[in-house]
Write a protein that holds these residues in place. Sequence first.
Motif, PDB file in Angstrom:
ATOM      1  N   ILE A  52     -11.689   4.747   4.354  1.00 56.66           N
ATOM      2  CA  ILE A  52     -10.849   3.602   4.009  1.00 56.66           C
ATOM      3  C   ILE A  52      -9.420   4.027   4.303  1.00 56.66           C
ATOM      4  O   ILE A  52      -8.982   5.093   3.855  1.00 56.66           O
ATOM      5  N   THR A  53      -8.724   3.209   5.058  1.00 53.32           N
ATOM      6  CA  THR A  53      -7.382   3.561   5.485  1.00 53.32           C
ATOM      7  C   THR A  53      -6.417   2.446   5.132  1.00 53.32           C
ATOM      8  O   THR A  53      -6.765   1.274   5.238  1.00 53.32           O
ATOM      9  N   TRP A  54      -5.233   2.831   4.727  1.00 58.64           N
ATOM     10  CA  TRP A  54      -4.194   1.857   4.403  1.00 58.64           C
ATOM     11  C   TRP A  54      -3.003   2.060   5.321  1.00 58.64           C
ATOM     12  O   TRP A  54      -2.595   3.190   5.607  1.00 58.64           O
ATOM     13  N   TYR A  55      -2.446   0.919   5.735  1.00 59.94           N
ATOM     14  CA  TYR A  55      -1.294   0.909   6.623  1.00 59.94           C
ATOM     15  C   TYR A  55      -0.187   0.057   6.014  1.00 59.94           C
ATOM     16  O   TYR A  55      -0.429  -0.880   5.262  1.00 59.94           O
ATOM     17  N   GLN A  56       1.034   0.383   6.431  1.00 62.02           N
ATOM     18  CA  GLN A  56       2.225  -0.364   6.020  1.00 62.02           C
ATOM     19  C   GLN A  56       2.846  -0.972   7.276  1.00 62.02           C
ATOM     20  O   GLN A  56       2.910  -0.305   8.315  1.00 62.02           O
ATOM     21  N   GLN A  57       3.286  -2.209   7.190  1.00 64.04           N
ATOM     22  CA  GLN A  57       3.919  -2.825   8.347  1.00 64.04           C
ATOM     23  C   GLN A  57       5.216  -3.515   7.947  1.00 64.04           C
ATOM     24  O   GLN A  57       5.216  -4.374   7.054  1.00 64.04           O
ATOM     25  N   PHE A  58       6.291  -3.132   8.641  1.00 68.71           N
ATOM     26  CA  PHE A  58       7.572  -3.821   8.506  1.00 68.71           C
ATOM     27  C   PHE A  58       7.685  -4.872   9.608  1.00 68.71           C
ATOM     28  O   PHE A  58       7.021  -4.762  10.653  1.00 68.71           O
ATOM     29  N   PRO A  59       8.520  -5.867   9.420  1.00 67.46           N
ATOM     30  CA  PRO A  59       8.676  -6.911  10.451  1.00 67.46           C
ATOM     31  C   PRO A  59       9.030  -6.320  11.814  1.00 67.46           C
ATOM     32  O   PRO A  59       9.831  -5.392  11.922  1.00 67.46           O
ATOM     33  N   SER A  60       8.398  -6.854  12.835  1.00 67.14           N
ATOM     34  CA  SER A  60       8.651  -6.475  14.236  1.00 67.14           C
ATOM     35  C   SER A  60       8.313  -5.016  14.537  1.00 67.14           C
ATOM     36  O   SER A  60       8.835  -4.450  15.504  1.00 67.14           O
ATOM     37  N   GLN A  61       7.470  -4.413  13.724  1.00 69.02           N
ATOM     38  CA  GLN A  61       7.027  -3.047  13.991  1.00 69.02           C
ATOM     39  C   GLN A  61       5.510  -2.974  13.924  1.00 69.02           C
ATOM     40  O   GLN A  61       4.853  -3.838  13.335  1.00 69.02           O
ATOM     41  N   GLY A  62       4.957  -1.925  14.525  1.00 66.69           N
ATOM     42  CA  GLY A  62       3.527  -1.693  14.401  1.00 66.69           C
ATOM     43  C   GLY A  62       3.174  -1.126  13.043  1.00 66.69           C
ATOM     44  O   GLY A  62       4.022  -0.562  12.354  1.00 66.69           O
ATOM     45  N   ALA A 111       7.173  -4.645   2.266  1.00 74.52           N
ATOM     46  CA  ALA A 111       6.441  -4.618   3.537  1.00 74.52           C
ATOM     47  C   ALA A 111       5.099  -5.321   3.317  1.00 74.52           C
ATOM     48  O   ALA A 111       4.782  -5.761   2.216  1.00 74.52           O
ATOM     49  N   VAL A 112       4.319  -5.387   4.380  1.00 79.24           N
ATOM     50  CA  VAL A 112       2.938  -5.869   4.271  1.00 79.24           C
ATOM     51  C   VAL A 112       2.017  -4.650   4.321  1.00 79.24           C
ATOM     52  O   VAL A 112       2.207  -3.752   5.150  1.00 79.24           O
ATOM     53  N   TYR A 113       1.053  -4.612   3.427  1.00 78.57           N
ATOM     54  CA  TYR A 113       0.139  -3.487   3.312  1.00 78.57           C
ATOM     55  C   TYR A 113      -1.274  -3.951   3.664  1.00 78.57           C
ATOM     56  O   TYR A 113      -1.776  -4.932   3.116  1.00 78.57           O
ATOM     57  N   TYR A 114      -1.908  -3.227   4.588  1.00 85.36           N
ATOM     58  CA  TYR A 114      -3.241  -3.586   5.062  1.00 85.36           C
ATOM     59  C   TYR A 114      -4.239  -2.480   4.718  1.00 85.36           C
ATOM     60  O   TYR A 114      -3.932  -1.293   4.877  1.00 85.36           O
ATOM     61  N   CYS A 115      -5.440  -2.883   4.320  1.00 87.05           N
ATOM     62  CA  CYS A 115      -6.536  -1.928   4.263  1.00 87.05           C
ATOM     63  C   CYS A 115      -7.393  -2.109   5.517  1.00 87.05           C
ATOM     64  O   CYS A 115      -7.488  -3.200   6.076  1.00 87.05           O
ATOM     65  N   LEU A 116      -7.975  -1.030   5.944  1.00 86.99           N
ATOM     66  CA  LEU A 116      -8.818  -1.029   7.141  1.00 86.99           C
ATOM     67  C   LEU A 116     -10.086  -0.251   6.837  1.00 86.99           C
ATOM     68  O   LEU A 116     -10.026   0.886   6.365  1.00 86.99           O
ATOM     69  N   VAL A 117     -11.220  -0.866   7.089  1.00 88.30           N
ATOM     70  CA  VAL A 117     -12.492  -0.188   6.881  1.00 88.30           C
ATOM     71  C   VAL A 117     -13.417  -0.463   8.051  1.00 88.30           C
ATOM     72  O   VAL A 117     -13.260  -1.456   8.762  1.00 88.30           O
ATOM     73  N   GLY A 118     -14.384   0.410   8.221  1.00 89.09           N
ATOM     74  CA  GLY A 118     -15.475   0.128   9.133  1.00 89.09           C
ATOM     75  C   GLY A 118     -16.618  -0.461   8.333  1.00 89.09           C
ATOM     76  O   GLY A 118     -16.933   0.027   7.250  1.00 89.09           O
TER      77      GLY A 118
END
Lengths: 112, 111
Positions: free
Chosen positions: B33-43, B84-91
């Motif tokens: 399980i992986t979490w990512y952070q995203q700021f506007p106009s960035q990956g 920011a926006v925080y996303y979880c990523l799972v398979g």
Amino acid sequence: EPEVTQTPSHQVTQMGQEVILRCVPISNHLYFYWYRQILGQKVEFLVSFYNNEISEKSEIFDDQFSVERPDGSNFTLKIRSTKLEDSAMYFCASSEGDQPQHFGDGTRLSIL
Amino acid sequence: LAKTTQPISMDSYEGQEVNITCSHNNIATNDYITWYQQFPSQGPRFIIQGYKTKVTNEVASLFIPADRKSSTLSLPRVSLSDTAVYYCLVGVEDSNYQLIWGAGTKLIIKP
């Protein structure tokens, strides 16, 4: 720290034209990915690429799309016959494997 | 249809601890399980990754219960720059293996 770089940062194209989005992954990474993010929406997986072939693809990644690793450093996404709804940010990412994905800052594609 | 679920948005104040939970009922047995952070106009930027129990790094902690059907990202003592926006990523294993991103949680930190 090594980075994934994407070019161009902004691409404006007429509807029906073909576009190629370019990415230079981190040099020792083996897995490569393309994602799409429509303005204000979530990140959507398009395709993953390993060992010179597609390993997974989503329903979005239809015959309009193709990926290629033309040399040892570049990874490209080609979109044929573009449509208005293809307008989005396109992110490239790379990883060593199970390690986390490292993202570029994206290409903003605007279809007119 | 396999999916992940996160709150659409959250508000908090500087100095507080923030917990964001993602549910993922169909997570693949051997996947992280992986979490990512995203700021506007960035990956998206990697924050933390885990398989089970608890993982902690210099910026966050990740709590994963034994059934692995959810995970909670914990941000200690947030600051304005954590907005920011925080996303979880799972398979997930459905009819085939898929990488599934959550819809993202927009976190707004107030002074």
